[in-house]
Scaffold this motif. Structure first.
Motif, PDB file in Angstrom:
ATOM      1  N   ARG A  66       0.829  -1.207   0.000  1.00 60.73           N
ATOM      2  CA  ARG A  66       0.000   0.000   0.000  1.00 60.73           C
ATOM      3  C   ARG A  66       0.859   1.251   0.000  1.00 60.73           C
ATOM      4  O   ARG A  66       0.510   2.267  -0.605  1.00 60.73           O
ATOM      5  N   ALA A  67       1.995   1.191   0.708  1.00 60.77           N
ATOM      6  CA  ALA A  67       2.889   2.344   0.736  1.00 60.77           C
ATOM      7  C   ALA A  67       3.486   2.597  -0.640  1.00 60.77           C
ATOM      8  O   ALA A  67       3.567   3.736  -1.099  1.00 60.77           O
ATOM      9  N   GLU A  68       3.866   1.511  -1.317  1.00 62.08           N
ATOM     10  CA  GLU A  68       4.406   1.625  -2.675  1.00 62.08           C
ATOM     11  C   GLU A  68       3.394   2.298  -3.595  1.00 62.08           C
ATOM     12  O   GLU A  68       3.704   3.214  -4.358  1.00 62.08           O
ATOM     13  N   GLU A  69       2.172   1.828  -3.463  1.00 57.24           N
ATOM     14  CA  GLU A  69       1.070   2.349  -4.270  1.00 57.24           C
ATOM     15  C   GLU A  69       0.902   3.860  -4.018  1.00 57.24           C
ATOM     16  O   GLU A  69       0.785   4.651  -4.954  1.00 57.24           O
ATOM     17  N   ALA A  70       0.951   4.234  -2.732  1.00 58.71           N
ATOM     18  CA  ALA A  70       0.765   5.640  -2.383  1.00 58.71           C
ATOM     19  C   ALA A  70       1.922   6.480  -2.897  1.00 58.71           C
ATOM     20  O   ALA A  70       1.733   7.607  -3.369  1.00 58.71           O
ATOM     21  N   LEU A  71       3.144   5.906  -2.813  1.00 54.29           N
ATOM     22  CA  LEU A  71       4.319   6.622  -3.319  1.00 54.29           C
ATOM     23  C   LEU A  71       4.165   6.910  -4.803  1.00 54.29           C
ATOM     24  O   LEU A  71       4.439   8.012  -5.283  1.00 54.29           O
ATOM     25  N   ALA A  72       3.728   5.891  -5.528  1.00 55.57           N
ATOM     26  CA  ALA A  72       3.559   6.046  -6.971  1.00 55.57           C
ATOM     27  C   ALA A  72       2.496   7.105  -7.255  1.00 55.57           C
ATOM     28  O   ALA A  72       2.674   7.958  -8.137  1.00 55.57           O
ATOM     29  N   ARG A  73       1.428   7.056  -6.481  1.00 55.56           N
ATOM     30  CA  ARG A  73       0.337   7.997  -6.691  1.00 55.56           C
ATOM     31  C   ARG A  73       0.821   9.436  -6.492  1.00 55.56           C
ATOM     32  O   ARG A  73       0.425  10.349  -7.207  1.00 55.56           O
ATOM     33  N   ALA A  74       1.719   9.607  -5.500  1.00 59.22           N
ATOM     34  CA  ALA A  74       2.216  10.946  -5.209  1.00 59.22           C
ATOM     35  C   ALA A  74       3.446  11.293  -6.038  1.00 59.22           C
ATOM     36  O   ALA A  74       4.013  12.371  -5.874  1.00 59.22           O
ATOM     37  N   ARG A  75       3.873  10.358  -6.912  1.00 61.93           N
ATOM     38  CA  ARG A  75       5.075  10.528  -7.714  1.00 61.93           C
ATOM     39  C   ARG A  75       6.279  10.832  -6.821  1.00 61.93           C
ATOM     40  O   ARG A  75       7.053  11.748  -7.071  1.00 61.93           O
ATOM     41  N   LEU A  76       6.389  10.059  -5.740  1.00 62.02           N
ATOM     42  CA  LEU A  76       7.483  10.265  -4.787  1.00 62.02           C
ATOM     43  C   LEU A  76       8.325   9.006  -4.614  1.00 62.02           C
ATOM     44  O   LEU A  76       9.129   8.903  -3.696  1.00 62.02           O
ATOM     45  N   THR A  77       8.149   8.036  -5.545  1.00 62.54           N
ATOM     46  CA  THR A  77       8.815   6.748  -5.387  1.00 62.54           C
ATOM     47  C   THR A  77      10.319   6.919  -5.185  1.00 62.54           C
ATOM     48  O   THR A  77      10.919   6.293  -4.320  1.00 62.54           O
ATOM     49  N   GLY A  78      10.931   7.834  -5.947  1.00 63.02           N
ATOM     50  CA  GLY A  78      12.380   8.012  -5.849  1.00 63.02           C
ATOM     51  C   GLY A  78      12.816   8.678  -4.558  1.00 63.02           C
ATOM     52  O   GLY A  78      14.003   8.677  -4.220  1.00 63.02           O
ATOM     53  N   LEU A  79      11.857   9.243  -3.842  1.00 65.90           N
ATOM     54  CA  LEU A  79      12.211   9.997  -2.634  1.00 65.90           C
ATOM     55  C   LEU A  79      11.794   9.256  -1.361  1.00 65.90           C
ATOM     56  O   LEU A  79      11.792   9.824  -0.276  1.00 65.90           O
ATOM     57  N   ALA A  80      11.482   7.961  -1.503  1.00 62.70           N
ATOM     58  CA  ALA A  80      10.925   7.205  -0.379  1.00 62.70           C
ATOM     59  C   ALA A  80      11.757   7.326   0.887  1.00 62.70           C
ATOM     60  O   ALA A  80      11.232   7.422   1.991  1.00 62.70           O
ATOM     61  N   ARG A  81      13.096   7.331   0.736  1.00 62.07           N
ATOM     62  CA  ARG A  81      13.973   7.323   1.918  1.00 62.07           C
ATOM     63  C   ARG A  81      14.351   8.729   2.361  1.00 62.07           C
ATOM     64  O   ARG A  81      15.074   8.895   3.341  1.00 62.07           O
ATOM     65  N   SER A  82      13.885   9.746   1.639  1.00 64.10           N
ATOM     66  CA  SER A  82      14.271  11.115   2.008  1.00 64.10           C
ATOM     67  C   SER A  82      13.494  11.568   3.234  1.00 64.10           C
ATOM     68  O   SER A  82      12.365  11.150   3.446  1.00 64.10           O
ATOM     69  N   PRO A  83      14.124  12.449   4.026  1.00 64.22           N
ATOM     70  CA  PRO A  83      13.393  13.024   5.146  1.00 64.22           C
ATOM     71  C   PRO A  83      12.215  13.845   4.632  1.00 64.22           C
ATOM     72  O   PRO A  83      12.398  14.711   3.773  1.00 64.22           O
ATOM     73  N   ALA A  84      11.044  13.582   5.155  1.00 65.76           N
ATOM     74  CA  ALA A  84       9.836  14.201   4.607  1.00 65.76           C
ATOM     75  C   ALA A  84       9.902  15.720   4.661  1.00 65.76           C
ATOM     76  O   ALA A  84       9.463  16.414   3.750  1.00 65.76           O
ATOM     77  N   ARG A  85      10.495  16.227   5.760  1.00 66.42           N
ATOM     78  CA  ARG A  85      10.456  17.677   5.944  1.00 66.42           C
ATOM     79  C   ARG A  85      11.541  18.386   5.158  1.00 66.42           C
ATOM     80  O   ARG A  85      11.684  19.604   5.256  1.00 66.42           O
ATOM     81  N   ARG A  86      12.326  17.616   4.369  1.00 71.04           N
ATOM     82  CA  ARG A  86      13.304  18.243   3.486  1.00 71.04           C
ATOM     83  C   ARG A  86      12.770  18.338   2.056  1.00 71.04           C
ATOM     84  O   ARG A  86      13.456  18.818   1.162  1.00 71.04           O
ATOM     85  N   LEU A  87      11.566  17.840   1.839  1.00 75.67           N
ATOM     86  CA  LEU A  87      10.991  17.895   0.491  1.00 75.67           C
ATOM     87  C   LEU A  87      10.599  19.330   0.161  1.00 75.67           C
ATOM     88  O   LEU A  87      10.464  20.178   1.051  1.00 75.67           O
ATOM     89  N   SER A  88      10.371  19.599  -1.131  1.00 77.15           N
ATOM     90  CA  SER A  88       9.866  20.910  -1.531  1.00 77.15           C
ATOM     91  C   SER A  88       8.414  21.032  -1.076  1.00 77.15           C
ATOM     92  O   SER A  88       7.776  20.035  -0.715  1.00 77.15           O
ATOM     93  N   GLY A  89       7.902  22.248  -1.097  1.00 76.41           N
ATOM     94  CA  GLY A  89       6.529  22.468  -0.656  1.00 76.41           C
ATOM     95  C   GLY A  89       5.530  21.616  -1.412  1.00 76.41           C
ATOM     96  O   GLY A  89       4.628  21.020  -0.826  1.00 76.41           O
ATOM     97  N   GLY A  90       5.704  21.536  -2.732  1.00 80.68           N
ATOM     98  CA  GLY A  90       4.784  20.747  -3.550  1.00 80.68           C
ATOM     99  C   GLY A  90       4.867  19.271  -3.217  1.00 80.68           C
ATOM    100  O   GLY A  90       3.846  18.583  -3.085  1.00 80.68           O
ATOM    101  N   GLU A  91       6.117  18.781  -3.041  1.00 79.39           N
ATOM    102  CA  GLU A  91       6.300  17.370  -2.704  1.00 79.39           C
ATOM    103  C   GLU A  91       5.693  17.065  -1.336  1.00 79.39           C
ATOM    104  O   GLU A  91       5.076  16.018  -1.134  1.00 79.39           O
ATOM    105  N   GLN A  92       5.874  18.012  -0.409  1.00 77.94           N
ATOM    106  CA  GLN A  92       5.320  17.799   0.931  1.00 77.94           C
ATOM    107  C   GLN A  92       3.801  17.684   0.870  1.00 77.94           C
ATOM    108  O   GLN A  92       3.203  16.822   1.503  1.00 77.94           O
ATOM    109  N   GLN A  93       3.157  18.561   0.083  1.00 75.72           N
ATOM    110  CA  GLN A  93       1.709  18.511   0.043  1.00 75.72           C
ATOM    111  C   GLN A  93       1.236  17.239  -0.671  1.00 75.72           C
ATOM    112  O   GLN A  93       0.214  16.670  -0.294  1.00 75.72           O
TER     113      GLN A  93
END
Lengths: 235, 253, 271
Positions: B124-151
C-alpha cells in the motif's frame, strides 16, 4: 598560581598514564550516572509525553509538581533514600545501602522529574503541531505518545543531557547513600569533596576540571550524534 | 436566507453521504459557524469559498469531527458521526503536517493508524508513493521535500486509508502553479476512483477545476450554493457577486 | 530502535549490579573523617585485607553521624573518638563491647599573626578564654562530631557564652574537620583540630599549631562491634576478626607505623 597548574597537570598525567584508581572512579561515575539517566528516561519520557500530549483532570497540578521536583535538594533525596535503604528502614532487607545501586536510585529520583518536566514541554509544543493530523488519522493514544517521543528524539537527547549534567555533578545524595567507600562507591564528586576536606584544594580543583572535561566529552559525543543523524536523515 | 439544504441540480437519488443540520460553532461568545445546512452526495465534489474569517476551515473541521459543534450536528449516512465514520474520512491541511521521518515512514505511520495490517502496508505504501510521484524519494526526510512534494505526500497519507470523503483546507495556497497542478491531478485521480472531495479554496479557477458544486460562505452562513459554473458565472447573492467582481462587500450597503 | 534502546539500558543496569551482589566478603566500618582524611585507613586496611581476604568498606562521617548510622544497623563496626558517646552506645545495647585502640591529641591551630596571643600556651582552657576575650575569630565544627564534643568540653570549663558569641567571633561550620580547617584558614581564625588531620592537611596556609600538650587535649579512639543481637544481619564474625586484628600486636604495629612527613600520627594503646 603555579600550584594549581601543577595539580591540574598531575591529574591529567594520572589519567594519561592510566592510573587505575582514577579510572575506576571515572568509570563508576559514568556507570552510575548513565544508568540512572537511562532509567530516568524510561520513566520520565513516557510520563512527560503523556502529560504533554493529553488533557486530563489534575494535569496542571501534575505539571506543577514535576516542575517543582526539578529543584529537589540532593541532600534531601540522599537522606530520603538513606532512610528507605537503611538496615532499620523499610527496604533494609535488600542491603542496598552503600552500593552503586543505591547511588543510581538516588540519582534517578533527582533526574526523573527533570526528564519528565522538560519532556512535557517539548512534547506539548510538538503536539500543538501534530494534534489535528493525529486526530484526523485516528491515531490511538499510546501510538501518539510513542510517535511524539520518537519525533522529538533530538530535542529529548538534550533533555537527557540536562539530566546527565545534574546527576554527574551531584555530590550530596551519593555521598550519603554511597558512603564514598574506596573502590566501591567512590565517584568523581565524592572524591573532590574528600580531597577538599583533606585540604588538597588544587588536586580537588584539578579533579573538578577532569569532571568538566568528561561532561564536555559526553555532551560533544551526543551532540555530534544528533548533528550527523539530523543532517543525514531527518529535519 | 433561502434553504440551501439540497443543491443537487440533477436531483439524483443518491443517498447523502454526509449532512450538516443547523451546524453552529461558537467561540468567545461569537457564532463563527451559524446554522449551516449542507448535504454531501457520493462522487459530487464540493468547493468552499468565502472571505477570510467566513468560517471555511472551521466548517471543514466540524464536518470531519475535529471540532465539536455548539449546536446542530453532522450526520454520516444518516447516523451520528462516530469513530467508524471518521475512519472513512481524511483531511489535508493548508500547511502539510508531516512527521520527522522519511517519506516512507510517514506513509507507514498513516497506514498503521488507519488499521492497515502490517503485511499489507509495504504494498500500500508503494502504491501511495507512486500515486504521489514520490517513489524516488521514499527514503528522504519528509520535511526536506519541496513544498509541492510535501503537500503531495500529505495527500498520499490522507488517501492511504482509502477514505470515502477527503477534506482539503486550501491545499495549494502556498504552492506555485506547477505544484498546484500536480496536487490537482492527484485529486482528479482520487475522484476518478470514487473519492468525494471537499476543498476550501480562495481561487475561483481552482473551484471550477476541483468542484462540481460551490458553497459560498459569508460570516459563518451559507450565502449561496449550487453548481459551481452557474454560481460563478451568474452570482445571485450580494457577497458572491462582490467577490467575483473583486469588490469589497459590506452587508450594510 | 526503541526496543534496542531498552535492551541497551537493561544491559547497562545489569552491569551496575555485580558490585552490589558481589559474593566477596566485606564489612562496613562506620568511622570518622579524621581517620580517613589523615590517610590512616589507606595505610593499614590493605594489610588486614591481605591477611584475611575480608574487604573493609569505610564510611567516613562525623562521629555523631557514625554512631547514629551504626544504631540503624548500617555498619558492622564502629570506629570513632568520643568516649562518653561510645560507652552510651554499648550501654544501650547497640554494641557488644568497647575497646581502646589508639590516641592522638587535639591542638589549637591559628594564624601566624596570632591576634589573641595564645602561641605557646599549654593550658587549653585558658587559651580558649583568651581567644574569646580578644574577640578573635574561632571556627568550630559545630557538627556533633568527636572533635566538636571535645571542644565543647573545653569551652564548658570557661565562662564564655557560646550561644551569644555564635555568629560573631564564634563561627560554627556544621562541617567535617577538613572543611572547617579550610574555612578557618580562609577567615584567619583559630581552630581546634586533631593532630593527625592537621599534619596530613594540604592547605595549611600561614596557620600553625599554637596550643598543644595539655592533658585535656588527649584524643582517644575506640572500636566497637555492632551488636548482632540487635541487628541480625551484622557480620559478627568478620567484624570481630577486624576488631581483633586492630587490637592485635600486628594491627597496633601497623597503626604506629603510619607516618606523614616523618611524624607518627596515631599512638596505639590497646590493652
Amino acid at each position: 598560581m603555579p600550584g594549581l597548574m601543577e595539580a591540574f597537570w598531575d591529574a591529567l598525567r594520572l589519567i594519561a598514564l592510566g592510573d587505575a584508581d582514577l579510572w575506576e572512579i571515572i568509570g563508576l561515575s559514568l556507570r552510575v550516572t548513565m544508568t540512572a539517566v537511562g532509567l530516568s528516561c524510561l520513566i520520565g519520557l513516557p510520563l512527560g509525553a503523556v502529560v504533554g500530549a493529553f488533557r486530563f483532570p489534575g494535569r496542571t497540578a501534575l505539571s506543577l509538581i514535576l516542575n517543582a521536583l526539578m529543584g529537589l535538594p540532593p541532600v534531601v533525596v540522599g537522606l530520603g533514600v538513606y532512610l528507605m535503604l537503611s538496615a532499620s528502614g523499610p527496604l533494609g532487607v535488600l542491603q542496598l545501602l552503600y552500593t552503586p545501586t543505591a547511588m543510581i536510585l538516588a540519582q534517578m529520583i533527582l533526574v526523573t522529574p527533570i526528564v519528565a518536566a522538560l519532556t512535557r514541554q517539548v512534547v506539548e509544543d510538538l503536539n500543538e503541531e501534530y494534534a489535528e493530523q493525529f486526530a484526523s488519522l485516528g491515531v490511538r493514544r499510546m501510538e501518539r505518545v510513542a510517535a511524539l517521543i520518537w519525533d522529538a528524539r533530538y530535542s529529548l537527547l538534550t533533555v537527557a543531557l540536562a539530566g546527565f549534567g545534574r546527576a554527574v555533578a551531584e555530590v550530596g545524595a551519593v555521598l550519603i547513600v554511597g558512603g564514598n567507600i574506596d573502590h566501591v562507591t567512590r565517584v568523581m564528586t565524592t572524591t573532590i569533596a574528600l580531597e577538599t576536606s583533606r585540604g588538597n584544594l588544587h588536586l580537588a580543583l584539578a579533579l573538578g576540571a577532569v569532571l568538566l572535561v568528561i561532561a564536555l566529552l559526553v555532551n560533544a559525543a551526543v551532540m555530534a550524534v544528533r548533528h550527523t543523524a539530523q543532517k543525514v536523515a531527518y529535519a | 436566507m433561502r434553504d440551501l439544504t439540497d443543491f443537487d441540480e440533477a436531483g439524483l437519488a443518491a443517498p447523502p453521504l454526509l449532512e450538516t443540520r443547523g451546524l453552529t460553532f461558537a467561540a468567545g461568545g461569537r457564532r463563527l459557524i451559524d446554522g449551516v445546512n449542507l448535504t454531501l452526495r457520493p462522487g459530487r465534489r464540493v468547493a468552499i469559498m468565502g472571505p477570510n474569517g467566513a468560517g471555511k476551515s472551521l466548517l471543514l473541521r466540524l464536518m470531519h469531527g475535529l471540532l465539536t459543534p455548539a449546536d446542530g450536528g453532522v450526520l454520516w449516512q444518516g447516523r451520528r458521526l462516530d469513530a467508524a465514520a471518521r475512519a472513512a474520512q481524511a483531511m489535508v491541511f493548508q500547511r502539510p503536517v508531516l512527521l520527522r521521518r522519511s517519506v516512507l515512514g510517514n506513509l507507514s505511520f498513516a497506514l498503521r493508524a488507519r488499521g492497515v495490517p502490517r503485511h499489507l502496508r509495504p504494498a500500500r505504501a508503494e502504491e501511495a508513493l507512486a500515486r504521489a510521484r514520490l517513489t524516488g524519494l521514499a527514503r528522504s526526510p519528509a520535511r526536506r521535500l519541496s513544498g509541492g512534494e510535501q503537500q503531495r505526500l500529505a495527500l498520499a497519507m490522507a488517501l492511504a486509508g482509502r477514505p470515502w470523503v477527503l477534506f482539503l483546507d486550501e491545499p495549494t495556497a502556498s504552492l506555485d502553479p506547477a505544484s498546484t497542478h500536480a496536487v490537482e491531478e492527484m485529486l482528479a485521480e482520487a475522484h476518478a476512483q470514487g473519492v468525494t472531495t471537499v476543498t476550501v479554496t480562495h481561487d475561483a479557477g481552482q473551484a471550477r477545476r476541483v468542484g462540481d458544486d460551490l458553497v459560498f460562505l459569508q460570516a459563518g452562513r451559507v450565502a449561496e450554493a449550487g453548481p459551481v459554473a452557474s454560481l460563478l458565472d451568474a452570482p445571485r447573492s450580494g457577497p458572491l457577486r462582490a467577490w467575483t467582481e473583486g469588490r469589497l462587500w459590506l452587508p450594510d450597503r | 530502535m526503541i526496543r534496542h534502546a531498552v535492551l541497551t539500558l537493561g544491559a547497562i543496569f545489569a552491569l551496575s549490579l555485580p558490585a552490589a551482589l558481589a559474593a566477596e566478603e566485606f564489612i562496613t566500618v562506620q568511622s570518622t573523617t579524621s581517620t580517613q582524611n589523615s590517610g590512616l585507613f589507606d595505610h593499614i586496611l590493605p594489610m588486614f585485607e591481605a591477611g584475611t581476604g575480608i574487604d573493609v568498606r569505610v564510611v567516613a562521617v562525623g562521629t555523631g553521624q557514625a554512631i547514629r548510622n551504626a544504631m540503624n544497623g548500617d555498619g558492622d563496626v564502629l570506629f570513632v573518638h568520643a568516649r562518653a558517646a561510645e560507652e552510651a552506645f554499648v550501654a544501650d545495647g547497640f554494641g557488644t563491647a568497647r575497646h581502646d585502640v589508639m590516641y592522638n591529641d587535639f591542638v589549637v591551630v591559628g594564624p601566624a599573626a596570632d591576634p589573641a596571643g595564645v602561641s605557646g600556651m599549654r593550658d587549653s582552657v585558658a587559651a580558649l578564654a583568651q581567644i574569646a576575650g580578644a574577640g578573635a575569630v574561632f571556627v568550630s565544627r559545630g557538627d556533633d562530631s568527636g572533635t566538636h564534643k571535645a571542644e565543647g568540653a573545653l569551652w564548658s570549663e570557661t565562662d564564655v557564652d557560646l550561644e551569644e558569641a555564635s555568629g560573631g567571633w564564634y563561627r560554627e561550620t556544621g562541617s567535617g574537620m577538613g572543611a572547617t580547617l579550610n574555612i578557618g584558614i580562609g577567615m584567619g581564625g583559630y581552630v581546634l583540630t586533631d593532630r593527625a588531620t592537621w599534619i596530613a592537611f594540604g592547605n595549611k596556609g600561614s596557620h600553625r599549631v599554637l596550643v598543644e600538650g595539655d592533658a585535656r587535649l588527649f584524643n582517644q579512639y575506640g572500636i566497637i562491634l555492632v551488636n548482632p543481637a540487635v541487628h541480625a544481619h551484622v557480620k559478627a564474625e568478620a567484624g570481630q576478626s577486624f576488631v581483633d586484628w586492630i587490637l592485635s600486636a600486628e594491627g597496633q604495629a601497623a597503626i604506629a607505623g603510619y607516618e606523614v612527613a616523618g611524624q607518627q600520627l596515631f599512638f596505639p594503646n590497646a590493652k
